[in-house]
Design a protein around this motif. Structure first.
Motif, PDB file in Angstrom:
ATOM      1  N   GLN A  50      73.086  42.145 -47.580  1.00 37.34           N
ATOM      2  CA  GLN A  50      72.150  43.256 -47.579  1.00 37.34           C
ATOM      3  C   GLN A  50      71.176  43.215 -46.398  1.00 37.34           C
ATOM      4  N   GLN A  51      70.706  42.021 -46.028  1.00 38.39           N
ATOM      5  CA  GLN A  51      69.675  41.935 -45.003  1.00 38.39           C
ATOM      6  C   GLN A  51      70.045  40.912 -43.927  1.00 38.39           C
ATOM      7  N   PRO A  52      71.147  41.105 -43.214  1.00 34.83           N
ATOM      8  CA  PRO A  52      71.555  40.101 -42.216  1.00 34.83           C
ATOM      9  C   PRO A  52      70.577  39.963 -41.072  1.00 34.83           C
ATOM     10  N   ASP A  53      69.813  41.035 -40.769  1.00 35.89           N
ATOM     11  CA  ASP A  53      68.867  40.984 -39.660  1.00 35.89           C
ATOM     12  C   ASP A  53      67.668  40.112 -39.959  1.00 35.89           C
ATOM     13  N   GLN A  54      67.473  39.747 -41.235  1.00 31.91           N
ATOM     14  CA  GLN A  54      66.319  38.938 -41.598  1.00 31.91           C
ATOM     15  C   GLN A  54      66.652  37.455 -41.728  1.00 31.91           C
ATOM     16  N   LEU A  55      67.914  37.119 -41.548  1.00 28.63           N
ATOM     17  CA  LEU A  55      68.325  35.727 -41.711  1.00 28.63           C
ATOM     18  C   LEU A  55      67.690  34.830 -40.659  1.00 28.63           C
ATOM     19  N   ASP A  56      67.852  35.182 -39.396  1.00 23.03           N
ATOM     20  CA  ASP A  56      67.328  34.344 -38.315  1.00 23.03           C
ATOM     21  C   ASP A  56      65.806  34.163 -38.400  1.00 23.03           C
ATOM     22  N   PRO A  57      65.017  35.236 -38.647  1.00 15.68           N
ATOM     23  CA  PRO A  57      63.557  35.038 -38.746  1.00 15.68           C
ATOM     24  C   PRO A  57      63.150  34.099 -39.874  1.00 15.68           C
ATOM     25  N   ILE A  58      63.823  34.178 -41.017  1.00 15.91           N
ATOM     26  CA  ILE A  58      63.474  33.298 -42.133  1.00 15.91           C
ATOM     27  C   ILE A  58      63.821  31.849 -41.807  1.00 15.91           C
ATOM     28  N   SER A  80      72.686  33.476 -33.602  1.00 20.04           N
ATOM     29  CA  SER A  80      72.006  33.413 -32.307  1.00 20.04           C
ATOM     30  C   SER A  80      71.899  31.986 -31.786  1.00 20.04           C
ATOM     31  N   ASP A  81      72.113  31.842 -30.486  1.00 16.77           N
ATOM     32  CA  ASP A  81      72.004  30.529 -29.853  1.00 16.77           C
ATOM     33  C   ASP A  81      70.584  29.975 -29.967  1.00 16.77           C
ATOM     34  N   SER A  82      69.601  30.854 -30.012  1.00 17.30           N
ATOM     35  CA  SER A  82      68.209  30.395 -30.090  1.00 17.30           C
ATOM     36  C   SER A  82      67.936  29.653 -31.392  1.00 17.30           C
ATOM     37  N   SER A 105      79.475  27.500 -31.063  1.00 17.09           N
ATOM     38  CA  SER A 105      80.555  27.359 -30.081  1.00 17.09           C
ATOM     39  C   SER A 105      80.625  25.936 -29.553  1.00 17.09           C
ATOM     40  N   ASP A 106      81.658  25.663 -28.770  1.00 13.44           N
ATOM     41  CA  ASP A 106      81.774  24.354 -28.134  1.00 13.44           C
ATOM     42  C   ASP A 106      80.564  24.086 -27.239  1.00 13.44           C
ATOM     43  N   PHE A 107      80.131  25.113 -26.513  1.00 11.56           N
ATOM     44  CA  PHE A 107      78.978  24.960 -25.618  1.00 11.56           C
ATOM     45  C   PHE A 107      77.723  24.594 -26.402  1.00 11.56           C
ATOM     46  N   MET A 108      77.487  25.298 -27.520  1.00 11.78           N
ATOM     47  CA  MET A 108      76.297  25.006 -28.316  1.00 11.78           C
ATOM     48  C   MET A 108      76.408  23.643 -28.993  1.00 11.78           C
TER      49      MET A 108
END
Length: 252
Positions: A50-58, A80-82, A105-108
Motif C-alpha cells: 500500500q505505501q511503498p514510497d514510505q518504506l525508505d523514510p521509515i 535505494s542505494d542510499s 547489487s554486486d556493486f553495493m
C-alpha cells in the motif's frame, strides 16, 4: 491540502511500523526507544504494497536513531542505494540482516560487506541484481557467517544450459566454510554445484534446496552427511494451483 494529506498518511504509518517493532519487545524488559532499536523487524509491514514510497523514510529514521547499535534488521523490498549505504554506516553490531526482494547489487555488496564484521545470518533471497561476485565478496569479508538465504522464484531459475548456473554455488563453497544453515530454494545450480557446497561446508546442519530442478539427488552422495537435514530438491509446479507440502529427504 495535498501536502497535509501526505503528512497525515505518513503520520499514520509510523505508529503502525513502530508497533510491529515494539511487539517484539517484552514490556517487562522496558520498551524504550533505545531498547527496541536494537532489533528492527519490518518484514510484515514492508511486504504490504500500500505505501511503498514510505518504506525508505521509515527505515532511514529507525536506523539513524539506532546510532549503530542494531543487532537485527529485517525489511523487504529496499530499493535505494542510499539506504544500503546508511545500513553500512550503522552496521558495526549487526548480526542478522534480512533484506529479501531488494535491489542490492554486486556493486553495493562491495560497499556493504566490509562493514559487516559481526554478521552471522544474511537473507538476500529474490535479490535479482546480486550475483556470484557479490556472494564471493560477502564470504571473503564476513567470516562469521553461519546462515545464508538465497532462495529464488521458480520463474527466475534461468537457462538450464547456462554454463554459469553454478557460479553462485562455487562462490558459496569457496568463501563460506562456517555455514550451518543454507537455503537455495528454486535456485538454478546443478548437482555438481550443490556437491561442492556440501564438501566445502562441513558444519552445515540445515540445507533447503526445494525446487532446484537441475539437481539430481542421486548424484549428491547425501549418505556421507548423516547429520544434515535436507529439504528437496523435489520440483514443483507453481502454476498448477496445488500446494505440495515440503518433504524431508531421506539421506540414509
Amino acid at each position: 491540502m495535498e501536502a497535509d494529506s501526505e503528512c497525515q498518511s505518513w503520520d499514520e504509518q509510523i505508529p503502525e511500523a513502530l508497533g510491529l517493532i515494539l511487539s517484539r519487545v517484552s514490556l517487562q524488559d522496558g520498551a524504550s526507544e533505545h531498547h527496541f532499536c536494537h532489533e528492527i523487524d519490518l518484514m510484515k509491514w514492508s511486504n504490504c504494497p500500500q505505501q511503498p514510497d514510505q518504506l525508505d523514510p521509515i527505515v532511514q529514521m529507525l536506523v539513524t536513531r539506532s546510532s549503530g547499535s542494531i543487532s537485527t534488521l529485517c525489511v523487504s523490498g529496499l530499493q535505494s542505494d542510499s539506504i544500503f549505504t546508511l545500513i553500512a554506516q550503522n552496521a558495526s553490531c549487526l548480526r542478522t540482516l534480512r533484506i529479501p526482494k531488494s535491489s542490492l547489487s554486486d556493486f553495493m555488496m562491495e560497499q556493504l560487506a566490509g562493514r559487516l564484521p559481526m554478521i552471522s545470518f544474511l537473507d538476500v533471497s529474490y535479490c535479482m541484481n546480486l550475483g556470484a561476485h557479490g556472494l564471493e565478496v560477502l564470504g571473503k569479508n564476513c567470516t562469521l557467517l553461519e546462515g545464508l538465504c538465497r532462495n529464488m522464484r521458480p520463474w527466475h531459475t534461468g537457462d538450464h544450459d547456462d554454463p554459469s548456473r553454478d557460479d553462485e554455488a562455487m562462490a558459496i563453497a569457496s568463501t563460506m566454510p562456517k555455514l550451518k544453515h543454507l537455503e537455495i530454494a528454486s535456485h538454478w545450480m546443478t548437482a555438481e554445484g550443490v556437491h561442492k557446497i556440501l564438501c566445502a561446508c562441513p558444519k552445515l546442519e540445515y540445507f533447503d534446496m526445494w525446487g532446484c530442478e537441475n539437481v539430481e539427488a542421486g548424484k549428491l552422495g547425501l549418505h556421507k552427511f548423516p547429520k544434515l537435514t535436507v529439504w528437496g530438491p523435489r520440483a514443483y509446479n507453481c502454476f498448477d494451483g496445488v500446494d505440495n507440502p515440503s518433504e524431508e529427504m531421506d539421506i540414509e
